[in-house]
Design an enzyme around this catalytic site. Structure first.
Site, PDB file in Angstrom:
ATOM      1  N   CYS A 138       0.831  -1.200   0.000  1.00  0.00           N
ATOM      2  CA  CYS A 138       0.000   0.000   0.000  1.00  0.00           C
ATOM      3  C   CYS A 138       0.869   1.254   0.000  1.00  0.00           C
ATOM      4  O   CYS A 138       1.390   1.662   1.042  1.00  0.00           O
ATOM      5  CB  CYS A 138      -0.929   0.002   1.208  1.00  0.00           C
ATOM      6  SG  CYS A 138      -1.974   1.463   1.289  1.00  0.00           S
ATOM      7  N   CYS A 141      -0.420   4.115   2.173  1.00  0.00           N
ATOM      8  CA  CYS A 141      -0.196   3.908   3.616  1.00  0.00           C
ATOM      9  C   CYS A 141       1.265   4.137   3.975  1.00  0.00           C
ATOM     10  O   CYS A 141       1.578   4.752   4.991  1.00  0.00           O
ATOM     11  CB  CYS A 141      -0.539   2.481   4.028  1.00  0.00           C
ATOM     12  SG  CYS A 141      -2.047   1.838   3.317  1.00  0.00           S
ATOM     13  N   ASP A 142       2.179   3.616   3.171  1.00  0.00           N
ATOM     14  CA  ASP A 142       3.573   3.525   3.608  1.00  0.00           C
ATOM     15  C   ASP A 142       4.561   4.374   2.811  1.00  0.00           C
ATOM     16  O   ASP A 142       5.722   4.506   3.208  1.00  0.00           O
ATOM     17  CB  ASP A 142       4.025   2.054   3.546  1.00  0.00           C
ATOM     18  CG  ASP A 142       3.192   1.177   4.481  1.00  0.00           C
ATOM     19  OD1 ASP A 142       2.800   1.687   5.546  1.00  0.00           O
ATOM     20  OD2 ASP A 142       2.928   0.017   4.149  1.00  0.00           O
TER      21      ASP A 142
END
Ligand code: NDP
Length: 326
Positions: A138, A141-142
Site C-alpha cells: 500500500c 499507507c507507507d
C-alpha cells in the site's frame, strides 16, 4: 447443533467491521461480531498508520485495531473468535455457520470481510514484510516513510501505475517491474507513469529476491525473463501492486459480485442485492481501500441495517425473503 438468533451479525474485524459494530451497538442492535482468521484485518500487517484522522502522532495498525475493538466492546458488541464458513441468504432469516458447526440466524448481516493483498510469495519478500522492514502492498499507507529514497514497485495494472505515480512524488526514484513487454493498465494510467521523469520502467523483468541486511530492505535482485540476465537495484522500499483478492467466496452463490469478486452495493448505500445483507469496507471497494473509507462504509452499513430492522419490524420479510417495502 446449537442455533442462536441475533439481530445483527457482523462478519469481519477490520475498521469496517468495528465501526459498523460501534454504530449498531449504540443503536441497540446487540451486534455479534466474528473476527475471522485475521483478527484486525489487513491493518495488522501495517506498521505505522499516520493518515487516520484523530491520531496526531500516528498509531500502529495493531494498536489501532485493539482500540477499535475496545470501543466496540464498550457499547456491548459481542466480539467473538471464529470464522464464518458458510452462509445461506435464501430464506426470511439469514443463516451463517461458525467454524462449520454453530448455526446463527440473523435479521441483518453486515459483511466486512475485507480483501487480501496479493504478494509474490518469495521467502525474502515475506521475511521483510513480517519484520516491517520495507515490504508493503500500500503506497498510500507507507510511501511517506520512503521520502527522498529509492523504491521498487512490482505490477503493471492500474493500481501499480497509480501507486508508482504516488510514490514518484515522494521518492527520489521509482523502479517499476513489469513482467511482460506491455502494461495491463489503461492507456491513460500507463501514459502517466511513462511521462514521469523519476519512474524507470523495466519490462520483461521479474523479482528474483528482495535483498536486505536481516532487518530492512536494501535492494532487489531482478531477472530479465527474455535474456535471463540478472542485476541488483538498490532500494529501501519494495512495493507489491499485483492485485487484491476480496474475501467473498462464501457469498458468491447469494450476492451479486463483480468479475474480480468484489460485492456489488447499491450505489450510495451499503445495501446488497439481498434485503437485510449489507456490505462495508474493502469487500466492496477496489478503488479507495483505506482504513478511513472502510470505517465510513462500516458506519453506512450499520445505519442502513438499523433502518432495515426498523422497517421489517413493521413489514416482516416473507417466506421468499423479500421485503418489498424496504
Ligand atoms: P490487475 O489485476 O488489473 O493487475 C495486476 C497486475 O499485476 C498485472 O499487470 C499483472 O501482470 C501483475 N502481476 C500479477 N501477478 C504478478 C506476479 N506474480 N509478478 C509480477 N507481476 C504480476 O490489478 P489492479 O490491482 O491493478 O487492478 C484491479 C482492478 O481495479 C482493475 O479493474 C483496475 O482497472 C481497477 N483499478 C482502477 C483504478 C482507477 O481507475 N483509478 C485504480 C486501481 C485499480 P500481467 O499484466 O502480466 O498479468
Amino acid at each position: 447443533m446449537s442455533v442462536e438468533h441475533v439481530k445483527c451479525l457482523i462478519i469481519g474485524s477490520g475498521p469496517a467491521g468495528y465501526t459498523a459494530a460501534i454504530y449498531a451497538a449504540r443503536a441497540n442492535m446487540k451486534p455479534v461480531l466474528y473476527q475471522g482468521t485475521q483478527p484486525g484485518g489487513q491493518l495488522t500487517t501495517t506498521n505505522e498508520v499516520e493518515n487516520f484522522p484523530g491520531y496526531v502522532d500516528g498509531v500502529t495498525g495493531p494498536e489501532m485495531m485493539i482500540q477499535l475493538q475496545k470501543q466496540a466492546e464498550r457499547f456491548d458488541t459481542d466480539v467473538r473468535d471464529g470464522w464464518i464458513t458458510k452462509v445461506d441468504f435464501t430464506g426470511p432469516v439469514h443463516k451463517a455457520w461458525v467454524n462449520g458447526d454453530k448455526e446463527i440466524h440473523a435479521n441483518t448481516v453486515i459483511i466486512s470481510t475485507g480483501a487480501s493483498a496479493m504478494y509474490l510469495g518469495l521467502e525474502s519478500e515475506q521475511k521483510y514484510l513480517k519484520l516491517g522492514g520495507g515490504v508493503s502492498a500500500c503506497a498510500v499507507c507507507d510511501g511517506f516513510f520512503y521520502r527522498n529514497q529509492e523504491v521498487v514497485i512490482v505490477g503493471a495494472g492500474d493500481s501499480a501505475c497509480e501507486e508508482a505515480h504516488y510514490l514518484s512524488k515522494l521518492c527520489k526514484k521509482v523502479t517499476m517491474l513489469v513482467r511482460r513487454d506491455e502494461f495491463r493498465a489503461s492507456k491513460i494510467m500507463e501514459a502517466r507513469v511513462r511521462n514521469t521523469e523519476n519512474i524507470e520502467i523495466l519490462f520483461n523483468t521479474e523479482t528474483e529476491e528482495v535483498l536486505g541486511d536481516g532487518q530492512v530492505v536494501t535492494g532487489v535482485r531482478v531477472v530479465n525473463n527474455k535474456t535471463k540476465e540478472t542485476h541488483e537495484i538498490p532500494a529501501t522500499g519494495f512495493f507489491v501492486a499485483i492485485g487484491h483478492k476480496p474475501n467473498t467466496d462464501i457469498f458468491k452463490d447469494y450476492l451479486d459480485l463483480d468479475a474480480t469478486g468484489y460485492i456489488k452495493n447499491i450505489p450510495g448505500t451499503a445495501k446488497t442485492n439481498v434485503d437485510g445483507v449489507f456490505v462495508s469496507g474493502d469487500a466492496a471497494d477496489h478503488v479507495y481501500r483505506q482504513a478511513i473509507t472502510a470505517a465510513g462504509t462500516g458506519c453506512m452499513a450499520a445505519l442502513d441495517a438499523e433502518r432495515y430492522l426498523a422497517a421489517s419490524e413493521v413489514f416482516p420479510r416473507d417466506k421468499a425473503g423479500v421485503n418489498s417495502t424496504y
